[in-house]
Design a protein around this motif. Sequence first.
Motif, mmCIF file in Angstrom:
data_model
loop_
_atom_site.group_PDB
_atom_site.id
_atom_site.type_symbol
_atom_site.label_atom_id
_atom_site.label_comp_id
_atom_site.label_asym_id
_atom_site.label_seq_id
_atom_site.Cartn_x
_atom_site.Cartn_y
_atom_site.Cartn_z
ATOM 1 N N GLN A 352 0.835 -1.219 0.000
ATOM 2 C CA GLN A 352 0.000 0.000 0.000
ATOM 3 C C GLN A 352 0.867 1.267 0.000
ATOM 4 O O GLN A 352 0.470 2.287 -0.554
ATOM 5 C CB GLN A 352 -0.920 -0.004 1.227
ATOM 6 C CG GLN A 352 -2.026 -1.050 1.142
ATOM 7 C CD GLN A 352 -2.810 -1.176 2.437
ATOM 8 O OE1 GLN A 352 -2.302 -0.885 3.521
ATOM 9 N NE2 GLN A 352 -4.053 -1.625 2.324
ATOM 10 N N ASN A 353 2.028 1.175 0.633
ATOM 11 C CA ASN A 353 2.933 2.326 0.695
ATOM 12 C C ASN A 353 3.808 2.458 -0.561
ATOM 13 O O ASN A 353 4.743 3.266 -0.584
ATOM 14 C CB ASN A 353 3.835 2.225 1.930
ATOM 15 C CG ASN A 353 3.060 2.449 3.217
ATOM 16 O OD1 ASN A 353 1.950 2.966 3.195
ATOM 17 N ND2 ASN A 353 3.641 2.054 4.335
ATOM 18 N N ASN A 354 3.535 1.633 -1.575
ATOM 19 C CA ASN A 354 4.258 1.713 -2.866
ATOM 20 C C ASN A 354 5.759 1.482 -2.736
ATOM 21 O O ASN A 354 6.559 2.085 -3.441
ATOM 22 C CB ASN A 354 4.032 3.079 -3.531
ATOM 23 C CG ASN A 354 2.632 3.224 -4.049
ATOM 24 O OD1 ASN A 354 2.103 2.295 -4.657
ATOM 25 N ND2 ASN A 354 2.014 4.357 -3.793
ATOM 26 N N LEU A 355 6.128 0.599 -1.816
ATOM 27 C CA LEU A 355 7.563 0.340 -1.620
ATOM 28 C C LEU A 355 8.066 -0.845 -2.428
ATOM 29 O O LEU A 355 9.239 -0.900 -2.791
ATOM 30 C CB LEU A 355 7.834 0.087 -0.127
ATOM 31 C CG LEU A 355 7.755 1.317 0.768
ATOM 32 C CD1 LEU A 355 7.741 0.905 2.231
ATOM 33 C CD2 LEU A 355 8.934 2.239 0.490
ATOM 34 N N VAL A 356 7.182 -1.810 -2.695
ATOM 35 C CA VAL A 356 7.636 -3.022 -3.397
ATOM 36 C C VAL A 356 7.691 -2.734 -4.897
ATOM 37 O O VAL A 356 6.682 -2.393 -5.504
ATOM 38 C CB VAL A 356 6.699 -4.213 -3.110
ATOM 39 C CG1 VAL A 356 7.240 -5.469 -3.801
ATOM 40 C CG2 VAL A 356 6.552 -4.437 -1.617
ATOM 41 N N GLU A 357 8.874 -2.880 -5.477
ATOM 42 C CA GLU A 357 9.043 -2.584 -6.908
ATOM 43 C C GLU A 357 9.075 -3.861 -7.750
ATOM 44 O O GLU A 357 8.483 -3.914 -8.823
ATOM 45 C CB GLU A 357 10.357 -1.835 -7.113
ATOM 46 C CG GLU A 357 10.811 -1.736 -8.559
ATOM 47 C CD GLU A 357 10.862 -0.327 -9.058
ATOM 48 O OE1 GLU A 357 9.785 0.255 -9.257
ATOM 49 O OE2 GLU A 357 11.977 0.193 -9.217
ATOM 50 N N ALA A 358 9.798 -4.879 -7.273
ATOM 51 C CA ALA A 358 9.901 -6.116 -8.062
ATOM 52 C C ALA A 358 10.146 -7.308 -7.153
ATOM 53 O O ALA A 358 10.764 -7.183 -6.092
ATOM 54 C CB ALA A 358 11.035 -5.995 -9.085
ATOM 55 N N ILE A 359 9.639 -8.457 -7.593
ATOM 56 C CA ILE A 359 9.827 -9.722 -6.885
ATOM 57 C C ILE A 359 10.334 -10.738 -7.907
ATOM 58 O O ILE A 359 9.676 -10.982 -8.922
ATOM 59 C CB ILE A 359 8.502 -10.234 -6.274
ATOM 60 C CG1 ILE A 359 7.958 -9.255 -5.228
ATOM 61 C CG2 ILE A 359 8.677 -11.622 -5.687
ATOM 62 C CD1 ILE A 359 8.742 -9.190 -3.937
ATOM 63 N N LEU A 360 11.516 -11.317 -7.646
ATOM 64 C CA LEU A 360 12.129 -12.254 -8.595
ATOM 65 C C LEU A 360 12.402 -13.579 -7.890
ATOM 66 O O LEU A 360 13.147 -13.614 -6.901
ATOM 67 C CB LEU A 360 13.448 -11.703 -9.139
ATOM 68 C CG LEU A 360 13.407 -10.422 -9.955
ATOM 69 C CD1 LEU A 360 13.376 -9.182 -9.069
ATOM 70 C CD2 LEU A 360 14.634 -10.347 -10.860
ATOM 71 N N VAL A 361 11.799 -14.635 -8.391
ATOM 72 C CA VAL A 361 12.075 -15.967 -7.832
ATOM 73 C C VAL A 361 13.312 -16.540 -8.515
ATOM 74 O O VAL A 361 13.391 -16.589 -9.744
ATOM 75 C CB VAL A 361 10.882 -16.913 -8.040
ATOM 76 C CG1 VAL A 361 11.242 -18.324 -7.618
ATOM 77 C CG2 VAL A 361 9.709 -16.443 -7.223
ATOM 78 N N LEU A 362 14.294 -16.961 -7.716
ATOM 79 C CA LEU A 362 15.557 -17.466 -8.269
ATOM 80 C C LEU A 362 15.499 -18.982 -8.466
ATOM 81 O O LEU A 362 14.685 -19.663 -7.831
ATOM 82 C CB LEU A 362 16.707 -17.120 -7.323
ATOM 83 C CG LEU A 362 16.864 -15.658 -6.919
ATOM 84 C CD1 LEU A 362 18.166 -15.474 -6.136
ATOM 85 C CD2 LEU A 362 16.872 -14.740 -8.132
ATOM 86 N N PRO A 363 16.366 -19.522 -9.313
ATOM 87 C CA PRO A 363 16.436 -20.974 -9.482
ATOM 88 C C PRO A 363 16.893 -21.644 -8.189
ATOM 89 O O PRO A 363 17.535 -21.002 -7.349
ATOM 90 C CB PRO A 363 17.506 -21.160 -10.574
ATOM 91 C CG PRO A 363 17.681 -19.829 -11.194
ATOM 92 C CD PRO A 363 17.332 -18.813 -10.171
ATOM 93 N N ARG A 364 16.592 -22.908 -8.051
ATOM 94 C CA ARG A 364 17.095 -23.653 -6.892
ATOM 95 C C ARG A 364 18.578 -23.964 -7.103
ATOM 96 O O ARG A 364 19.121 -23.788 -8.182
ATOM 97 C CB ARG A 364 16.309 -24.942 -6.709
ATOM 98 C CG ARG A 364 14.848 -24.673 -6.384
ATOM 99 C CD ARG A 364 14.135 -25.939 -6.003
ATOM 100 N NE ARG A 364 14.621 -26.429 -4.712
ATOM 101 C CZ ARG A 364 14.005 -27.367 -3.999
ATOM 102 N NH1 ARG A 364 12.913 -27.909 -4.451
ATOM 103 N NH2 ARG A 364 14.490 -27.765 -2.847
ATOM 104 N N ASN A 365 19.207 -24.413 -6.024
ATOM 105 C CA ASN A 365 20.613 -24.848 -6.056
ATOM 106 C C ASN A 365 21.584 -23.732 -6.435
ATOM 107 O O ASN A 365 22.610 -23.984 -7.068
ATOM 108 C CB ASN A 365 20.798 -26.036 -7.007
ATOM 109 C CG ASN A 365 19.998 -27.239 -6.571
ATOM 110 O OD1 ASN A 365 19.936 -27.547 -5.376
ATOM 111 N ND2 ASN A 365 19.360 -27.909 -7.513
ATOM 112 N N MET A 366 21.258 -22.511 -6.064
ATOM 113 C CA MET A 366 22.206 -21.423 -6.314
ATOM 114 C C MET A 366 23.148 -21.225 -5.124
ATOM 115 O O MET A 366 24.219 -20.647 -5.262
ATOM 116 C CB MET A 366 21.471 -20.109 -6.603
ATOM 117 C CG MET A 366 20.667 -20.135 -7.889
ATOM 118 S SD MET A 366 20.345 -18.504 -8.550
ATOM 119 C CE MET A 366 21.858 -18.145 -9.437
#
Length: 524
Positions: A352-366
């Motif tokens: 609601q506060n407009n703070l989240v810009e992007a969400i990236l799920v990474l591959p496993r085993n990194m």
Amino acid sequence: MAKTPKQKKQKSIEETLWDSANKLRGSVEPSEYKHVVLGLIFLKFANDKFEERKQELISEGKEKYIGMTEFYTAKNVFFLPEESRWSYLIQNAKQPELALIIDTALAIVEKNNPALQGALPNNYYSRISLDQSKLGALIDTINNINTIEDKQSDIVGRVYEYFLLKFAIAEGKGKGEFYTPKSIVNLIAEMIEPYSGKVYDPCCGSGGMFVQSIKFVESHHGNKKNISIYGQEATNTTYKLAKMNLAIRGIYANFGEKAVSTFTNDQHKDLKADFIMANPPFNQKDWRAADELINDPRWAGYEVPPTGNANYAWILNIVSKLSANGVAGFLLANGALSGDNSEKEIRKKLIQNNLVEAILVLPRNMFYTTDISVTLWILNKNKKAHTIAQPDNIRKYRDRQKEILFMDLRQIGIPFEKKYTQFSDDDIKQITSTYHNWQQTDYKKTYKDTPEFCYSAHFDEIEKKDFSLVPSKYIEFINRDENIDFDEKMKSLQSEFSQLLKSEEQSKKDLLKVFKELGYEIKL
């Protein structure tokens, strides 16, 4: 024709060091290996840079200055008195008091270089009663490594990372302490673009995020003098590693007065950082007692983070440190994307506060020490339209309030060290260009939602999904089975199996024939 001798595979620096450090087994606890090795690597690294600068002075006709400290410190090189040079250690590698000689060398280096105050091990080698012959053998191994040959490589970080992997295997540590893999740190730097200002890491480990920030600035024609570094680390030995890691690169950093928890003793209370990069411990439990930190100003305006998991305490600590235009890139376990109760209320408020810009799920085993699925969060205090001139670019940001970019990177990456995954340079370019294109005014020409890769979600959609930030709830999934012609597929399988069975029948006949010709007929 003579056979060409098979070329023996050359061991990596990490493998060579581990083999040598492993010879200390019985003399040193497994958890001590990395400190023994990294202290010596530091001395070798400092020595290689010292000798390089010394030769530079000689080639410039300045031989008379090679014994003057100022001519080294001016180039961010540590001046090394005779007793602290690598050549002196080599000369004394067979002496029974070798451990004391190393401790003395480290003390002399620290005494002569104020930037290293509190960074180097203090009487470490003498206290842990190392086997002299094994320690001498380790010095011989390190002697063969040119620590500055590859100037792009974070050798201290690489060795630290590799040793954490070995500790995790040897000691059974499943989750928690780890060093952030280089390709992930590269990705974070390329996304948040820390060209100038204050850079902060509240759980800085050995300082790899800072090293990469400086490399980012250098590779994009920026000026590293425009960067100020602030960090904090709870573990004393890791705190020293971070100070060493930056000191050998001539990078000044404020790590606070001591190694201590960011939650219980914030060393940068008034800091407002322009960039925050972090890799907090995943799903850290019992980070505060039930009656502790209830009224901490870092949670002001939000619910108090639960005691059972520190994920949202890290997020709110980061939010509280962001400047008006601050950007943060940090890693958390995927559970934070959809947690309930107070976590959900905090997440809802962040959106609601407009703070989240992007969400990236990474591959496993990194990661070396855990295979859990991890998310990269990008928070931005200013998602309004504005323009920023960078050293090699101009960013014309559009208004992205009420929007979040979701990216699924699980199908991206290349194999690394057989069982791990890392991002290639091309992967990082693809990911960051998608993100930066989405941010800018001409995004309609340069960006588009792509199934199984990226999706730009509006606040209304996120609200309808009860403020979940799980990317798979937004990014389109392709059902490939839907487009398969069943009859065509079965005919293809029929043909393949027919060939397979014919080949098998022929092999059987050939085998029976061979046995029969040898006089050992097989009767079925």
